[in-house]
Design a protein around this motif. Structure first.
Motif, mmCIF file in Angstrom:
data_model
loop_
_atom_site.group_PDB
_atom_site.id
_atom_site.type_symbol
_atom_site.label_atom_id
_atom_site.label_comp_id
_atom_site.label_asym_id
_atom_site.label_seq_id
_atom_site.Cartn_x
_atom_site.Cartn_y
_atom_site.Cartn_z
ATOM 1 N N MET A 1 -5.652 1.823 -1.086
ATOM 2 C CA MET A 1 -4.785 1.579 -0.568
ATOM 3 C C MET A 1 -3.325 1.847 -1.187
ATOM 4 N N ARG A 2 -3.440 2.143 -2.482
ATOM 5 C CA ARG A 2 -2.166 2.379 -3.055
ATOM 6 C C ARG A 2 -1.463 3.540 -2.430
ATOM 7 N N PRO A 3 -1.848 4.684 -2.090
ATOM 8 C CA PRO A 3 -1.203 5.682 -1.500
ATOM 9 C C PRO A 3 -0.126 5.158 -0.385
ATOM 10 N N TYR A 4 -0.777 4.261 0.556
ATOM 11 C CA TYR A 4 -0.010 4.313 1.626
ATOM 12 C C TYR A 4 1.141 3.186 1.231
ATOM 13 N N PHE A 5 1.191 2.517 0.056
ATOM 14 C CA PHE A 5 2.418 1.858 -0.395
ATOM 15 C C PHE A 5 3.256 2.838 -1.198
ATOM 16 N N VAL B 1 1.394 5.381 8.890
ATOM 17 C CA VAL B 1 0.132 5.182 9.101
ATOM 18 C C VAL B 1 -0.335 3.837 8.910
ATOM 19 N N LEU B 2 0.211 3.200 7.604
ATOM 20 C CA LEU B 2 -0.028 1.805 7.357
ATOM 21 C C LEU B 2 0.425 0.787 8.456
ATOM 22 N N ASP C 1 3.643 6.313 -1.060
ATOM 23 C CA ASP C 1 3.948 7.565 -0.387
ATOM 24 C C ASP C 1 4.678 7.154 1.014
ATOM 25 N N ASP D 1 5.512 9.006 3.407
ATOM 26 C CA ASP D 1 5.247 9.525 4.510
ATOM 27 C C ASP D 1 3.984 8.827 5.283
ATOM 28 N N LEU D 2 3.290 8.080 4.463
ATOM 29 C CA LEU D 2 2.050 7.326 4.822
ATOM 30 C C LEU D 2 2.404 5.901 5.319
ATOM 31 N N ARG D 3 3.385 5.380 4.976
ATOM 32 C CA ARG D 3 3.857 4.004 5.377
ATOM 33 C C ARG D 3 3.732 4.040 7.072
#
Length: 92
Positions: A1-5, A13-14, A7, A9-11
């Motif tokens: 889950m760390r990349p969603y917090f 998607v979160l 990056d 660009d991935l927020r």
């Protein structure tokens, strides 16, 4: 889950995933309460216990609430508000 917090660009998607989970939770919860299905309500309670256990394990590991705890709390808060609104205004 760390990349969603981490990056930016991935927020998106979160947030989209949170929206999908909240929408599905409102639909399931409102229908479970409206139909008075003990099995469906029991499953929701079991999910609540699982969520509480995940928050507890994160608190034990980090000694403070982390991002996962915040997301779980936001999911349940938004789902609860959505269920209340759906039942109050006869949506769904």
């Amino acid at each position: 889950m760390r990349p969603y917090f981490e990056d930016p660009d991935l927020r998106g998607v979160l947030f989209a995933g949170i929206g999908v989970l909240v929408t599905f939770g409102v639909w399931i919860g409102a229908n479970a309460i409206r139909s008075r299905s003990l099995i469906a309500i029991g499953v929701l309670l079991l999910l609540g216990v699982g969520s509480a256990e995940l928050i507890r394990s994160e608190l034990r590991g980090l000694k403070r609430p982390g991002p996962i705890s915040g997301i779980i709390a936001a999911l349940w808060l938004l789902t609860g508000l959505g269920i209340w609104g759906a039942l109050h205004w006869n949506f769904l």
